[in-house]
Design an enzyme around this catalytic site. Structure first.
Site, PDB file in Angstrom:
ATOM      1  N   ASP A   9      -3.439  -7.154  -1.521  1.00 44.68           N
ATOM      2  CA  ASP A   9      -3.133  -6.022  -2.676  1.00 44.68           C
ATOM      3  C   ASP A   9      -4.445  -5.647  -2.949  1.00 44.68           C
ATOM      4  O   ASP A   9      -5.779  -6.075  -2.513  1.00 44.68           O
ATOM      5  CB  ASP A   9      -2.492  -6.443  -3.839  1.00 44.68           C
ATOM      6  CG  ASP A   9      -2.518  -5.464  -4.939  1.00 44.68           C
ATOM      7  OD1 ASP A   9      -2.047  -4.149  -4.162  1.00 44.68           O
ATOM      8  OD2 ASP A   9      -2.357  -5.556  -6.014  1.00 44.68           O
ATOM      9  N   ASP A  11      -5.591  -2.482  -5.800  1.00 42.83           N
ATOM     10  CA  ASP A  11      -6.163  -2.064  -7.096  1.00 42.83           C
ATOM     11  C   ASP A  11      -6.013  -3.555  -7.972  1.00 42.83           C
ATOM     12  O   ASP A  11      -4.936  -4.102  -7.934  1.00 42.83           O
ATOM     13  CB  ASP A  11      -5.202  -0.991  -7.490  1.00 42.83           C
ATOM     14  CG  ASP A  11      -6.071  -0.550  -8.859  1.00 42.83           C
ATOM     15  OD1 ASP A  11      -6.924  -0.970  -9.089  1.00 42.83           O
ATOM     16  OD2 ASP A  11      -5.434   0.614  -9.252  1.00 42.83           O
ATOM     17  N   LYS A 181       6.702  -3.357  -2.126  1.00 43.25           N
ATOM     18  CA  LYS A 181       6.737  -4.812  -2.673  1.00 43.25           C
ATOM     19  C   LYS A 181       7.541  -4.695  -4.018  1.00 43.25           C
ATOM     20  O   LYS A 181       7.296  -3.725  -4.635  1.00 43.25           O
ATOM     21  CB  LYS A 181       5.220  -5.211  -3.005  1.00 43.25           C
ATOM     22  CG  LYS A 181       4.425  -5.321  -1.857  1.00 43.25           C
ATOM     23  CD  LYS A 181       2.845  -5.572  -2.067  1.00 43.25           C
ATOM     24  CE  LYS A 181       2.185  -4.597  -2.850  1.00 43.25           C
ATOM     25  NZ  LYS A 181       0.710  -4.884  -3.530  1.00 43.25           N
ATOM     26  N   ASP A 206      -2.502  -9.376  -7.649  1.00 47.24           N
ATOM     27  CA  ASP A 206      -2.677  -9.467  -9.102  1.00 47.24           C
ATOM     28  C   ASP A 206      -1.433  -9.411 -10.102  1.00 47.24           C
ATOM     29  O   ASP A 206      -1.386  -9.390 -11.181  1.00 47.24           O
ATOM     30  CB  ASP A 206      -3.972  -8.643  -9.521  1.00 47.24           C
ATOM     31  CG  ASP A 206      -3.234  -7.138  -9.459  1.00 47.24           C
ATOM     32  OD1 ASP A 206      -2.688  -6.830  -8.715  1.00 47.24           O
ATOM     33  OD2 ASP A 206      -3.584  -6.232 -10.213  1.00 47.24           O
TER      34      ASP A 206
END
Length: 272
Positions: A9, A11, A181, A206
């Protein structure tokens, strides 16, 4: 040969806003030097892979367009596999439109096969009403992702694709199909793009509800970084857990931890 590769991922994992997270540039560039394959996964459908690559290059990441896989790409490819040369009414920005054109789709204002909702910052209620009526007349409702909000930096958020989709679902009584996702559609496409098997795939993210849920459901090794959305105190609220928890990707510069994640054989087989 025992391979390992990474789905990552962006950000909150490798950058926040316009700044790389400490250690992220060294980690990503180190994967390239080691010959370990990786692919960035993002649920942001606004930008093309080229736009995203440009942003990452400016931060110092040595990556190419082909290292980025967006939910817009996944959505376009999925729909093209279900209906060639289809038509769509789209509420989104440039990234999704580009991918749909590339997949052979036509963007129309009347009687589309699909109504597709992506990210957008200038959405008009008139467009939403139009989409609603198309869905009520039989167009299939597709979401690039179901993220309810998107972080903008400095602790600020904006409404995400999932929020708009929820409004259309409520108004129409019809559930959208989401490709991003944690959908297995996007996860499987990304794994295949790296030519990896399930046990060769590591996901670093995250967000428990997208990155970790999606990858864990697919049987991938999961690494949760606490540098973004999810905090350690949040973990008690989930019925599943990541395989590894790190403060940030900087922790993976520690060779002992890195070996635990990918295994000694995979590291030994990497090409320096």
């Amino acid at each position: 040969m025992k391979k390992k590769g990474f789905l990552i991922d962006m950000d909150g994992v490798i950058y926040k806003g316009s700044e790389p997270i400490p250690g992220a540039v060294e980690f990503i560039n180190g994967l390239r030097e080691k010959g370990l394959p990786f692919l960035f996964l993002t649920n942001n459908s606004q930008r093309t892979s080229r736009d995203v690559c440009y942003k990452l290059n400016k931060m110092g990441f040595k990556v190419n367009d082909t290292d980025i896989f967006t939910c817009a790409m996944a959505t376009a490819r999925y729909l093209a596999s279900k209906k060639e040369n289809g038509t769509a009414y789209v509420i989104c920005e440039g990234g999704l439109l580009t991918e749909l054109y590339n997949a052979g789709y036509s963007i129309v204002d009347d009687q589309p096969d699909y109504v597709i909702i992506g990210e957008g910052r200038t959405i008009m209620l008139e467009s939403v009403d139009k989409a609603l009526n198309m869905v009520m007349k039989g167009a299939k409702l597709i979401a690039t992702n179901l993220d309810p909000n998107c972080p903008m930096g400095d602790g600020k958020y904006r409404a995400g694709c999932g929020a708009l989709v929820a409004m259309l679902e409520c108004a129409s009584g019809i559930k959208a199909f989401s490709v991003g996702k944690p959908s297995p559609v996007m996860m499987r496409m990304a794994r295949k793009a790296l030519q990896l098997t399930t046990d060769e795939t590591v996901m670093i993210g995250d967000t428990m509800g997208t990155d970790i849920l999606g990858a864990g459901s697919m049987g991938f090794t999961t690494v949760l970084t606490l540098s973004g959305v999810t905090h350690e105190s949040d973990l008690a609220h989930f019925g599943y857990s990541p395989d590894f928890i790190i403060k940030s990707v900087k922790d993976l510069l520690n060779e002992d931890l890195f070996v635990k994640v990918i295994g000694e054989t995979a590291l030994a087989e990497a090409h320096y």
